[in-house]
Design a protein around this motif. Structure first.
Motif, PDB file in Angstrom:
ATOM      1  N   GLY A 563       0.831  -1.196   0.000  1.00 22.00           N
ATOM      2  CA  GLY A 563       0.000   0.000   0.000  1.00 22.00           C
ATOM      3  C   GLY A 563       0.864   1.243   0.000  1.00 22.00           C
ATOM      4  N   VAL A 564       0.668   2.110  -0.985  1.00 21.86           N
ATOM      5  CA  VAL A 564       1.376   3.391  -1.049  1.00 21.86           C
ATOM      6  C   VAL A 564       0.445   4.447  -0.467  1.00 21.86           C
ATOM      7  CG1 VAL A 564       2.460   5.094  -2.556  1.00 21.86           C
ATOM      8  CG2 VAL A 564       2.651   2.645  -3.087  1.00 21.86           C
ATOM      9  N   ILE A 565       0.822   5.013   0.677  1.00 24.20           N
ATOM     10  CA  ILE A 565      -0.091   5.868   1.436  1.00 24.20           C
ATOM     11  C   ILE A 565      -0.300   7.214   0.761  1.00 24.20           C
ATOM     12  CG2 ILE A 565      -0.559   6.871   3.708  1.00 24.20           C
ATOM     13  CD1 ILE A 565      -0.412   3.750   3.517  1.00 24.20           C
ATOM     14  N   ASP A 566       0.740   7.788   0.194  1.00 21.70           N
ATOM     15  CA  ASP A 566       0.632   9.122  -0.396  1.00 21.70           C
ATOM     16  C   ASP A 566       1.487   9.169  -1.653  1.00 21.70           C
ATOM     17  OD1 ASP A 566       0.415  11.771  -1.039  1.00 21.70           O
ATOM     18  OD2 ASP A 566       1.357  12.539   0.778  1.00 21.70           O
ATOM     19  N   ALA A 567       0.853   9.041  -2.821  1.00 15.05           N
ATOM     20  CA  ALA A 567       1.589   9.055  -4.088  1.00 15.05           C
ATOM     21  C   ALA A 567       1.750  10.459  -4.647  1.00 15.05           C
ATOM     22  CB  ALA A 567       0.870   8.174  -5.109  1.00 15.05           C
ATOM     23  N   ASP A 568       1.210  11.469  -3.959  1.00 15.16           N
ATOM     24  CA  ASP A 568       1.146  12.810  -4.541  1.00 15.16           C
ATOM     25  C   ASP A 568       2.325  13.698  -4.159  1.00 15.16           C
ATOM     26  OD1 ASP A 568      -1.243  11.900  -5.497  1.00 15.16           O
ATOM     27  OD2 ASP A 568      -2.470  12.950  -4.015  1.00 15.16           O
ATOM     28  N   GLN A 569       3.223  13.211  -3.293  1.00 11.60           N
ATOM     29  CA  GLN A 569       4.309  14.056  -2.804  1.00 11.60           C
ATOM     30  C   GLN A 569       5.192  14.571  -3.940  1.00 11.60           C
ATOM     31  OE1 GLN A 569       5.352  11.030   0.458  1.00 11.60           O
ATOM     32  NE2 GLN A 569       6.173  12.928   1.288  1.00 11.60           N
ATOM     33  N   GLY A 570       5.382  13.748  -4.980  1.00 11.34           N
ATOM     34  CA  GLY A 570       6.294  14.150  -6.048  1.00 11.34           C
ATOM     35  C   GLY A 570       5.631  14.727  -7.277  1.00 11.34           C
ATOM     36  N   LEU A 571       4.323  14.922  -7.239  1.00 19.16           N
ATOM     37  CA  LEU A 571       3.635  15.373  -8.454  1.00 19.16           C
ATOM     38  C   LEU A 571       3.812  16.863  -8.721  1.00 19.16           C
ATOM     39  CD1 LEU A 571       0.271  13.372  -8.331  1.00 19.16           C
ATOM     40  CD2 LEU A 571       2.252  12.985  -9.814  1.00 19.16           C
ATOM     41  N   TYR A 572       3.985  17.667  -7.666  1.00 19.74           N
ATOM     42  CA  TYR A 572       4.016  19.112  -7.860  1.00 19.74           C
ATOM     43  C   TYR A 572       5.240  19.746  -7.192  1.00 19.74           C
ATOM     44  CZ  TYR A 572      -0.689  18.151  -9.408  1.00 19.74           C
ATOM     45  OH  TYR A 572      -1.765  17.633 -10.074  1.00 19.74           O
ATOM     46  N   SER A 573       6.339  19.029  -7.192  1.00 26.13           N
ATOM     47  CA  SER A 573       7.579  19.556  -6.625  1.00 26.13           C
ATOM     48  C   SER A 573       8.215  20.551  -7.592  1.00 26.13           C
ATOM     49  CB  SER A 573       8.549  18.401  -6.344  1.00 26.13           C
ATOM     50  OG  SER A 573       9.832  18.879  -6.024  1.00 26.13           O
ATOM     51  N   VAL A 574       9.029  21.472  -7.047  1.00 27.52           N
ATOM     52  CA  VAL A 574       9.760  22.418  -7.896  1.00 27.52           C
ATOM     53  C   VAL A 574      10.970  21.762  -8.544  1.00 27.52           C
ATOM     54  CG1 VAL A 574       9.027  24.417  -6.557  1.00 27.52           C
ATOM     55  CG2 VAL A 574      11.145  23.254  -5.937  1.00 27.52           C
ATOM     56  N   ASP A 575      11.372  20.588  -8.089  1.00 27.33           N
ATOM     57  CA  ASP A 575      12.537  19.893  -8.632  1.00 27.33           C
ATOM     58  C   ASP A 575      12.152  19.253  -9.966  1.00 27.33           C
ATOM     59  OD1 ASP A 575      14.794  18.445  -9.192  1.00 27.33           O
ATOM     60  OD2 ASP A 575      14.891  17.437  -7.247  1.00 27.33           O
ATOM     61  N   TYR A 576      12.930  19.541 -11.009  1.00 29.92           N
ATOM     62  CA  TYR A 576      12.589  19.012 -12.333  1.00 29.92           C
ATOM     63  C   TYR A 576      12.702  17.493 -12.401  1.00 29.92           C
ATOM     64  CZ  TYR A 576      17.477  18.126 -13.680  1.00 29.92           C
ATOM     65  OH  TYR A 576      18.757  17.624 -13.761  1.00 29.92           O
ATOM     66  N   ARG A 577      13.381  16.862 -11.451  1.00 31.24           N
ATOM     67  CA  ARG A 577      13.498  15.408 -11.441  1.00 31.24           C
ATOM     68  C   ARG A 577      12.380  14.735 -10.637  1.00 31.24           C
ATOM     69  NH1 ARG A 577      18.395  13.282 -13.213  1.00 31.24           N
ATOM     70  NH2 ARG A 577      20.074  14.805 -13.488  1.00 31.24           N
ATOM     71  N   ALA A 578      11.434  15.494 -10.106  1.00 30.70           N
ATOM     72  CA  ALA A 578      10.453  14.922  -9.187  1.00 30.70           C
ATOM     73  C   ALA A 578       9.605  13.845  -9.851  1.00 30.70           C
ATOM     74  CB  ALA A 578       9.569  16.033  -8.625  1.00 30.70           C
ATOM     75  N   HIS A 579       9.158  14.063 -11.068  1.00 35.45           N
ATOM     76  CA  HIS A 579       8.328  13.066 -11.742  1.00 35.45           C
ATOM     77  C   HIS A 579       9.105  11.778 -11.989  1.00 35.45           C
ATOM     78  CE1 HIS A 579       4.992  15.904 -13.478  1.00 35.45           C
ATOM     79  NE2 HIS A 579       5.029  15.878 -12.162  1.00 35.45           N
ATOM     80  N   GLU A 580      10.357  11.915 -12.399  1.00 30.61           N
ATOM     81  CA  GLU A 580      11.193  10.727 -12.613  1.00 30.61           C
ATOM     82  C   GLU A 580      11.341   9.935 -11.322  1.00 30.61           C
ATOM     83  OE1 GLU A 580      15.821   9.605 -13.885  1.00 30.61           O
ATOM     84  OE2 GLU A 580      15.178  11.703 -13.733  1.00 30.61           O
ATOM     85  N   ARG A 581      11.612  10.623 -10.232  1.00 27.62           N
ATOM     86  CA  ARG A 581      11.822   9.925  -8.959  1.00 27.62           C
ATOM     87  C   ARG A 581      10.533   9.287  -8.457  1.00 27.62           C
ATOM     88  NH1 ARG A 581      15.698  14.553  -6.403  1.00 27.62           N
ATOM     89  NH2 ARG A 581      17.664  13.749  -7.223  1.00 27.62           N
TER      90      ARG A 581
END
Length: 739
Positions: A563-581
Motif C-alpha cells: 500500500g502506497v499511502i501518499d503518491a502525490d508528494q512528487g507530483l508538484y515539486s519544484v525539482d525538475y526530477r520529481a516526476h522521474e523519482r
C-alpha cells in the motif's frame, strides 16, 4: 647562465586549493626514488599533512629558495596505481575540485594518516570453552552477560569481527575488554576478506538471462570496454545475470567490482556471493570499522580480492585486474555524493571501465533518464528482462481515489479492508510512506501557531515515542511543548502522518498482527537494519511499515500486498526530477509484492487519480512513463538534453549569498559567449537551512564542452571576488537535485 631547476616531487595535499605543490624529496632520497602514487608527509605552513605523490623526478616550477623538503615517504611502493591515479585526475578535472581532496577521498580513513600500512588482517573474537551467560564470573555483571548472549546469538563457536559486535550497541568495546580480562572471550586475527565457500547451487538461467549474459560478455569475445544497460522488471533475476558475468570475469583472470547504493544491500549480496564463489570477497562501505575498511581496500589493491562489493566510494578502489563493473540500481540518487567532492559513482564507473578495458553493467528496473537516453542513442548496449523469474507474476496495480474520503491517519477504508483480508490469509503486507516521524507538523488549534525550526525554513517533525520535535534538515531536536508558546492553549495537535503514526494506528487496528517499522529512526544503531530485515524474513511480523529503505532491492517472498499511502508528494515539486523519482519509487515499491507463487497487489492512494503520469505508469509501465517525462525534459531543455552545473552559496546573512552569485554571474557572463545560459541567482528552494541563508546560480549548456571551458577559466576568478570571502560556496557538476 640560467640556473637549472632542482628535481622535485609534485604532491597533492588535502586542502581546498586547485593545484599540486612542489617539494624536494625527504633527506637521503632522490626525487626519482619516490614512487608516484606513494604517500608522503609534508609541511604546509605550520601543519603536517599526508599528501599523494602525483609526479616524481620533474623540474621544479618555483624558485629553489622557496622549496621545502618532504618530511618522510610512507610507502616504498605505490599505494595508488597509475590507473587509479588517472581516475583521481579525471574526477578532479571533471568536477573542478581540488585534486588533493579527491585523492584523500579515494583512500580509507586510516590511510590518510601518518602511519605505516597494516597487515591484511583484522581482530576477531570468539567465546572461550565453557563461557556463556550462566558462567559465575558474570553473575553480577548484566552487561557482560548481555554481550555473551550476543556472541551466542551470532554463533558461539565462531569468531566475530567489529562489524558483528557493533550490533550490541554503544560501549561494546569496554565490555569486551572486561570479558577478555576474565578469559571468557579469546582474541584472534584473520583475513578481512569474506570467507570463501562456494559450491552453492547454480540455477539454470531462463532464456532472457542467458541472452543478456552472452550479449554483455560473449563466451568467445575478447576483453574490451563496453557499457550495457540491463533493464529488468523487479524480480526478473538481474542478480543472477550479475553472478554469471562475474563467473566469466573470474574465468578470464579478471577482478569484478559491484557497486550498490546502500549499506543495507551489502550483507545480503555478500551471503549470495559467498554461496556461489570459492574466492575471497572484499566488502567496502561506511558501516565497517576503520581497520576492516583499510584491510579490505589493501587486499583489493594487491589483487588478492577477485570480487569487491561496496557503496559509491568503492569506485576509487585500486583493482589492477579489473574486468567487470556492476552498478546495481544505477538510478539511485545515493550514488551521487552531496557534499565536498560531489561526484557520481555511476559516471566514474563508466569512465573507469573505458580506461581499464572493463565491461560495465548498469542494472535497474527503473533506469535513470540519462542512462535510458544513452542506451536509445546506441552509446550503451541495452538488454531487457521483461518477465519475473520462475512462476512469479507482476503485481496488479490499482489507484485508490481518496478525494472526499474519510481517512484514518492517512489510511482509506478500502486499503484497511484489504490489509485485514491479507493478514487473515496469513500473508505479509507492506505499507509505504516516505515520511518518518509521527506527524510532519505540530499546530495550535487556537491561534494557528506552527512549530517551526528556528534554523530552517521548515516545520519540525513530531516524534511521539521520544516526545520531541526534530528538524529532518539540520537535525535540531527540542522537547515537545506542553502548551502553545503564543496563546498558551495546551496540547498542540499533530497534523499529517509519518511512519511512526502509521505504526501506532495499525497496532491498535490489528492487535494480533505484529507491526514492524523500518526507517531511519529505527535503524540508527549499527546492525539494526540487518536485524529487522531478518525479522521480516522470519515471518514474525506480518505487517511492515517503512520508507524508501524498504524499496531498494529487498526480496520479501511473503509480501502479497503493498500500500502506497501518499503518491502525490512528487507530483508538484519544484525539482525538475520529481516526476522521474516518483515513477521510479512507485515501481520499486510495487516490486516488493508477489515475488513468489502468490499473486501480488499494489494499492496507490492519491488525490490526483487523473494525473497523466500516474495513468501512464499504471496502464503502460515505466518505459512509457519515462518517455512521457523525456518529452517534458526535451521541451524545457533539461537533462539529458542539456548539461548543468550549480553554484551554491550560503552565509549567516541573507544578502551575502545573492551578492556573491550576482558578482559571479557578472564575471562568468563574458566567458559564456552565448553557449552557456546563466539562470539566476535566486534563493534556494529552502532559503534557510541550519541557520544559514542559501542561494544558487544555475549554468546550463547544450553540450558539455563549453560548460567545462567556462568553469575551467572562470572558477579562479570567482575565488578572487571580494564577495567570496563573505560566503561559503560550492560547485555541483551534473546536480541530481536543485536543493
Amino acid at each position: 647562465m640560467k640556473t637549472p631547476r632542482p628535481s622535485v616531487i609534485r604532491v597533492a595535499v588535502p586542502l581546498p586549493l586547485r593545484a599540486v605543490f612542489d617539494y624536494l624529496p625527504p633527506p637521503g632520497l632522490a626525487a626519482t626514488e619516490i614512487p608516484v602514487g606513494a604517500r608522503v608527509v609534508v609541511r604546509v605552513g605550520r601543519r603536517r599533512l599526508v599528501g599523494l605523490v602525483c609526479e616524481a623526478g620533474v623540474d621544479a616550477c618555483i624558485e629553489p629558495a622557496r622549496l621545502r623538503p618532504a618530511l618522510a615517504c610512507l610507502d616504498s611502493v605505490p599505494l595508488i596505481d597509475a590507473q587509479t591515479l588517472a581516475l583521481i585526475r579525471f574526477a578532479a578535472d571533471y568536477y573542478h575540485h581540488p585534486i588533493g581532496e579527491v585523492a584523500m577521498n579515494a583512500l580509507p580513513g586510516l590511510l590518510r594518516e601518518d602511519a605505516d600500512l597494516a597487515a591484511g588482517e583484522i581482530a576477531v573474537w570468539r567465546l572461550a570453552s565453557g563461557a556463556g551467560t550462566a558462567h559465575p564470573a558474570v553473575a553480577r555483571a548484566p552487561r557482560q552477560r548481555a554481550l555473551l548472549a550476543h556472541f551466542e546469538a551470532l554463533g558461539g563457536g565462531q569468531a566475530h569481527g567489529a562489524d558483528a559486535l557493533a550490533g550490541f550497541g554503544d560501549g561494546w568495546r569496554a565490555t569486551l575488554r572486561q570479558l577478555l580480562g576474565k578469559g571468557l572471550v579469546l582474541a584472534e586475527r584473520r583475513s578481512c576478506l569474506a570467507p570463501a565457500r562456494g559450491g552453492g547451487v547454480w540455477p539454470t538461467p531462463h532464456a532472457a538471462q542467458a541472452e543478456a549474459v552472452e550479449a554483455i560478455w560473449p563466451a568467445s569475445g575478447e576483453m574490451s570496454f563496453a557499457a550495457h544497460l540491463l533493464e529488468g522488471v523487479t524480480g526478473s533475476g538481474k542478480t543472477e545475470v550479475y553472478l554469471r558475468l562475474i563467473e566469466r570475469a573470474l574465468a578470464a583472470g579478471r577482478q569484478a567490482l559491484v557497486l550498490v547504493p546502500e549499506i543495507g544491500l551489502t550483507p545480503q549480496l555478500l551471503v549470495r556471493f559467498r554461496e556461489r564463489f570459492a574466492v575471497p570477497i572484499a566488502a567496502l562501505h561506511s558501516g565497517l570499522g576503520d581497520g576492516e575498511r583499510r584491510c579490505a581496500w589493501l587486499t583489493a589493491a594487491r589483487g588478492e580480492a577477485p570480487i569487491v562489493i561496496g557503496t559509491r566510494s568503492a569506485v576509487f578502489t585500486p583493482m589492477p585486474g579489473l574486468g567487470l563493473i556492476v552498478v546495481d540500481e544505477e538510478h539511485d540518487a545515493s550514488f551521487k555524493q552531496q557534499e565536498n567532492l560531489r561526484y557520481h559513482a555511476r559516471d566514474l564507473a563508466i569512465w573507469r571501465g573505458r580506461a581499464q578495458g572493463a565491461r560495465v553493467v548498469l542494472g535497474s528496473a527503473t533506469p535513470s533518464l540519462e542512462t535510458l537516453h544513452h542506451a536509445r542513442a546506441g552509446r550503451y548496449g541495452h538488454q531487457r528482462l521483461l518477465t519475473r523469474a520462475g512462476a512469479a507474476k507482476p503485481p496488479r496495480l490499482r489507484l485508490l481515489d481518496i478525494r472526499h474520503k474519510r481517512l484514518d491517519a492517512g489510511l482509506s477504508a478500502q486499503l484497511l479492508a484489504a490489509v485485514g483480508e491479507r493478514l487473515a490469509a496469513g500473508e505479509q503486507v507492506l505499507l509505504f510512506l516516505n515520511r518518518r516521524g509521527f506527524a510532519p507538523v505540530l499546530i495550535c488549534q487556537g491561534c494557528g501557531w506552527v512549530a517551526r525550526c528556528p534554523r530552517c525554513d521548515t516545520p519540525m517533525t513530531y516524534h511521539a515515542q521520544a516526545r520531541s520535535l526534530r528538524c529532518h534538515h539540520c537535525d535540531r531536536e527540542t522537547r515537545l511543548p506542553e502548551a502553545c508558546p503564543e496563546c498558551g492553549q495546551v496540547d498542540p495537535m499533530p497534523l499529517g502522518q509519518g511512519t511512526e503514526r502509521l505504526e501506532t494506528v495499525l497496532a491498535a487496528r490489528f492487535p494480533d498482527a505484529g507491526v514492524l517499522r523500518i526507517d531511519r529512526d529505527t535503524t540508527r544503531r549499527r546492525g539494526a537494519l540487518a536485524e529487522r530485515l531478518e525479522a521480516v524474513h522470519s515471518g514474525e511480523y506480518p505487517l511492515l511499515v517503512g520508507t524508501q529503505m524498504l524499496t531498494k532491492g529487498h526480496h520479501f517472498p511473503s509480501v502479497t500486498l503493498v500500500g502506497v499511502i501518499d503518491a502525490d508528494q512528487g507530483l508538484y515539486s519544484v525539482d525538475y526530477r520529481a516526476h522521474e523519482r516518483l515513477a521510479q519509487l512507485l515501481v520499486q515499491v510495487a516490486g516488493r509484492a508477489g515475488r513468489e507463487q502468490q499473486p501480488g497487489e499494489v494499492m496507490i492512494q492519491t488525490g490526483q487519480p487523473e494525473h497523466p503520469l500516474l495513468i501512464t505508469l499504471l496502464r503502460d509501465g515505466y518505459p512509457a512513463a519515462a518517455e512521457l517525462i523525456l518529452g517534458e525534459r526535451r521541451a524545457t531543455g533539461m537533462p539529458p538534453y542539456s548539461h548543468l552545473a550549480l553554484l551554491r552559496a550560503e552565509a549567516p546573512g541573507e544578502a551575502a549569498p545573492v551578492a556573491f552569485l550576482a558578482a559571479a554571474a557578472m564575471a562568468l557572463r563574458p566567458l559564456a559567449a552565448r553557449t552557456v545560459d546563466l539562470l539566476g541567482p535566486v534563493p534556494a528552494p529552502m532559503p534557510r537551512r541550519a541557520g544559514r541563508y542559501r542561494a544558487q546560480l544555475l549554468l546550463r549548456a547544450g553540450t558539455r564542452a563549453p560548460l567545462h571551458r567556462l568553469l575551467q577559466t572562470g572558477l579562479s576568478q570567482l575565488d578572487a571576488l571580494p564577495e567570496a570571502r563573505r560566503v561559503r560556496w560550492s560547485l555541483d557538476v551534473d546536480p541530481v537535485d536543485l536543493y
